[in-house]
Design a protein around this motif. Structure first.
Motif, short mmCIF file in Angstrom:
data_model
loop_
_atom_site.label_atom_id
_atom_site.label_comp_id
_atom_site.label_asym_id
_atom_site.label_seq_id
_atom_site.Cartn_x
_atom_site.Cartn_y
_atom_site.Cartn_z
N UNK A 153 43.05 -36.63 -7.75
CA UNK A 153 42.91 -37.64 -6.70
C UNK A 153 44.24 -38.13 -6.16
N UNK A 154 44.24 -39.27 -5.41
CA UNK A 154 43.02 -39.91 -4.92
C UNK A 154 42.36 -39.06 -3.84
N UNK A 155 41.04 -38.98 -3.94
CA UNK A 155 40.30 -38.15 -2.98
C UNK A 155 38.89 -38.69 -2.78
N UNK A 156 38.27 -38.15 -1.75
CA UNK A 156 36.86 -38.42 -1.53
C UNK A 156 36.05 -37.44 -2.35
N UNK A 157 34.80 -37.78 -2.62
CA UNK A 157 33.89 -36.88 -3.32
C UNK A 157 32.54 -36.90 -2.60
N UNK A 158 31.77 -35.86 -2.86
CA UNK A 158 30.41 -35.78 -2.30
C UNK A 158 29.43 -35.67 -3.46
N UNK A 159 28.31 -36.36 -3.35
CA UNK A 159 27.29 -36.29 -4.40
C UNK A 159 25.92 -36.10 -3.78
N UNK A 160 24.99 -35.64 -4.60
CA UNK A 160 23.65 -35.26 -4.13
C UNK A 160 22.60 -35.92 -5.00
N UNK A 161 21.52 -36.35 -4.39
CA UNK A 161 20.43 -37.00 -5.09
C UNK A 161 20.89 -38.31 -5.71
N UNK A 162 20.22 -38.75 -6.76
CA UNK A 162 20.64 -39.98 -7.46
C UNK A 162 20.82 -39.67 -8.93
N UNK A 163 22.01 -40.02 -9.40
CA UNK A 163 22.35 -39.77 -10.80
C UNK A 163 22.92 -41.04 -11.43
N UNK A 164 22.50 -42.18 -10.94
CA UNK A 164 23.10 -43.43 -11.40
C UNK A 164 22.25 -44.12 -12.45
N UNK A 165 22.31 -45.45 -12.43
CA UNK A 165 21.52 -46.24 -13.39
C UNK A 165 20.04 -45.99 -13.20
N UNK A 166 19.64 -45.65 -11.98
CA UNK A 166 18.22 -45.44 -11.71
C UNK A 166 17.71 -44.12 -12.26
N UNK A 167 18.62 -43.22 -12.63
CA UNK A 167 18.22 -41.91 -13.14
C UNK A 167 18.47 -41.77 -14.64
N UNK A 168 18.99 -42.85 -15.24
CA UNK A 168 19.43 -42.76 -16.64
C UNK A 168 19.12 -44.08 -17.35
N UNK A 169 19.69 -44.23 -18.54
CA UNK A 169 19.57 -45.50 -19.26
C UNK A 169 20.46 -46.57 -18.66
N UNK A 193 24.66 -37.46 0.07
CA UNK A 193 23.59 -36.75 0.79
C UNK A 193 22.31 -37.57 0.76
N UNK A 194 21.61 -37.57 1.87
CA UNK A 194 20.34 -38.31 1.91
C UNK A 194 19.34 -37.77 0.89
N UNK A 195 19.35 -36.45 0.69
CA UNK A 195 18.52 -35.75 -0.29
C UNK A 195 17.04 -35.75 0.09
N UNK A 196 16.78 -35.03 1.16
CA UNK A 196 15.38 -34.79 1.55
C UNK A 196 14.68 -33.96 0.49
N UNK A 197 13.34 -34.06 0.34
CA UNK A 197 12.47 -34.93 1.13
C UNK A 197 12.27 -36.32 0.53
N UNK A 198 12.68 -36.55 -0.72
CA UNK A 198 12.33 -37.81 -1.38
C UNK A 198 13.38 -38.90 -1.14
N UNK A 231 37.95 -31.44 4.89
CA UNK A 231 39.01 -31.74 3.93
C UNK A 231 38.92 -33.14 3.35
N UNK A 232 37.80 -33.83 3.60
CA UNK A 232 37.68 -35.22 3.15
C UNK A 232 37.26 -35.35 1.69
N UNK A 233 36.81 -34.25 1.08
CA UNK A 233 36.40 -34.34 -0.33
C UNK A 233 37.11 -33.30 -1.17
N UNK A 234 37.47 -33.70 -2.37
CA UNK A 234 38.12 -32.78 -3.31
C UNK A 234 37.15 -32.22 -4.33
N UNK A 235 36.03 -32.96 -4.53
CA UNK A 235 35.03 -32.55 -5.52
C UNK A 235 33.63 -32.81 -4.98
N UNK A 236 32.70 -31.93 -5.35
CA UNK A 236 31.28 -32.22 -5.30
C UNK A 236 30.89 -32.54 -6.74
#
Ligand SMILES: CSC[C@H]1O[C@H](OP(=O)(O)O)[C@H](O)[C@@H]1O
Length: 350
Positions: A153-169, A193-198, A231-236
Motif C-alpha cells: 500500500x497505500x492502495x485501493x482494493x476491490x471486494x465482492x459480496x459481503x464478508x464482514x460481521x454479517x457473514x461471520x461471528x 461490487x454490488x453483487x447481483x442478484x442478492x 490502476x485504482x486498486x492493488x488487490x482484489x
C-alpha cells in the motif's frame, strides 16, 4: 473510532439470547434491522435456507446454535433416547444450503461434542457453540493482521459480496483484512461490487463500510474490470465458502471473472477464510457442490420482476476460482502464497 461504535460491536448476524437463537434478518437490510427469534432447529434451518443469515462462517455458527435448540427439545421429550431424534434434526440443518462447508464443519463438531455427553446435554453444547462463535471472531482478527501485512500500500482494493460481521461471528474475513488494512493506513479506499442478484455488496458491505467510516465506492459488478484497468486498486480481496485441497476456491458468483480480470491487469488476488472453510476431503474445485437458486432472484430486483415475461433465468450463486489465479490464501493459521496442494496440506497440517 471508539470501539463501541465499530460495526462488529453493535451488530451480530446471529446470537444466543435468553434461550433462543436471534438471527438478524439480512433480507431486510440495510433499511430495516429486525431479528428473528428462533426456538427450533427447523426454524434455524429455514433461516439459513432462505438467507435470513448468510455467509459461510455465520451459517456454521447459526447451525451450531440450532443443534443446542434441537438437543434441548429432544432431551425434554425423551431423556433416554434423545440422540437419535437429534440426529434427524442435524440432517435438516445440513440440508439448508450445500456449498458453505462451514455448515457441515460446525455440525460435525457439535456432533462430536454431543456424542460423549451424559444427562442434560444443553450446557455443554451451548458452551461448544459459543466457542465456535468466539473462535471465529478471534480467527477473523488474526486473518486481518496476516492479510493486511501482505498489502504494501497505500492502495485501493476491490471486494465482492459481503464478508464482514454479517457473514461471520464478527469483524469479517476479507472485510476484516480491509478493516485492519485501513486502520494501518495500507488501504485508502474500497470499491465494493454490488453483487447481483442478492446485492450483498450494495446492501451489506456498503452498510458495514459506511458505518465504520471507511471510504467506499459502490460499483456495478460489470464495472470491476474497468476499475482494475484504471490502476485504482492493488488487490482484489474476497472470502470463500469452500476451499478445496488443491487451493481452488468456491465463492460468490462473479468471483472467478474478478480473478481473471485481476490477473490480466496485474492486480493481486487474495482469498481470506478461516480453516473451517477449507475442505481437504475435496480434491479440487470440480468436486465442490455449487448451489443454484431460483431463477426469479435474477429476474427480479427488490422483489419486483424486471425481466421480460417468459424468459428463463439461470442462477448459480457460487463459482470456482482455480488456485492458479489466486496470489494468496489467508487463514488464521497462516498465508499460503500461490496456493497448491502441497501448500494447503502444509498449512492444514495434513
Ligand atoms: C465470509 S464468507 C462470506 C461468503 O458467503 C457469501 O455467500 P452467501 O452470501 O450466498 O452466503 C459469499 O460467497 C461470501 O464470500
Amino acid at each position: 473510532m471508539p470501539a463501541a461504535e465499530k460495526f462488529q460491536e453493535t451488530i451480530q448476524a446471529v446470537r444466543w439470547t435468553d434461550g433462543a437463537v436471534e438471527m438478524l434478518d439480512q433480507r431486510l437490510l440495510p433499511h430495516t434491522e429486525a431479528y428473528l427469534h428462533l426456538a427450533t432447529a427447523a426454524e434455524v434451518a429455514a433461516g439459513i435456507r432462505d438467507m435470513a443469515v448468510r455467509g459461510a462462517p455465520a451459517i456454521g455458527i447459526a447451525a451450531a446454535y440450532g443443534v443446542v435448540l434441537a438437543a434441548r427439545a429432544r432431551y425434554a421429550e425423551d431423556p433416554a433416547g434423545w440422540r437419535e431424534a437429534v440426529a434427524a434434526d442435524l440432517e435438516v440443518l445440513a440440508a439448508a444450503r450445500p456449498t458453505a462447508v462451514n455448515l457441515f464443519w460446525a455440525l460435525e463438531r457439535m456432533g462430536r461434542c454431543l456424542a460423549g455427553l451424559e444427562g442434560d446435554p444443553v450446557p455443554a453444547l451451548l458452551d461448544e457453540a459459543r466457542r465456535i462463535h468466539e473462535e471465529d471472531i478471534a480467527a477473523n482478527h488474526r486473518m486481518g493482521e496476516l492479510g493486511a501485512a501482505l498489502i504494501e500500500g497505500p492502495c485501493g482494493v476491490l471486494t465482492h459480496c459481503n464478508t464482514g460481521s454479517l457473514a461471520t461471528g464478527g469483524f469479517g474475513t476479507a472485510l476484516g483484512v480491509i478493516r485492519q488494512g485501513f486502520a494501518e493506513g495500507r488501504i485508502t479506499e474500497v470499491f465494493a461490487d454490488e453483487t447481483r442478484p442478492w446485492l450483498q455488496g450494495a446492501r451489506l458491505t456498503a452498510w458495514e463500510l459506511v458505518h465504520d467510516h471507511i471510504p467506499a465506492t459502490l460499483i456495478a459488478d460489470s464495472a470491476a474490470a474497468l476499475v482494475m484497468r484504471s490502476g485504482k486498486v492493488g488487490w482484489v480481496i474476497v472470502g470463500s465458502d469452500r476451499i478445496a485441497a488443491n487451493g481452488d476456491v468456491a465463492n460468490k458468483i462473479g468471483t472467478y471473472q474478478l480473478a481473471v480480470a485481476a490477473r490480466y491487469h496485474g492486480v493481486k488476488f487474495m482469498v481470506v477464510a478461516p480453516t473451517s472453510t477449507v475442505d481437504m476431503a475435496v480434491p479440487d474445485g470440480a468436486a465442490i457442490p455449487i448451489e443454484t437458486r431460483a431463477g426469479e432472484e435474477v429476474a427480479s430486483l427488490g422483489g419486483q420482476r424486471v425481466a421480460a415475461p417468459g424468459v428463463q433465468a439461470w442462477n448459480p450463486v457460487f463459482d470456482v476460482t482455480p488456485a492458479e489465479l489466486v496470489d494468496a490464501i489467508v487463514t488464521e493459521r497462516g498465508v499460503v502464497r500461490s496456493p497448491d496442494r502441497a501448500g494447503m496440506a502444509a498449512m492444514m497440517g495434513v
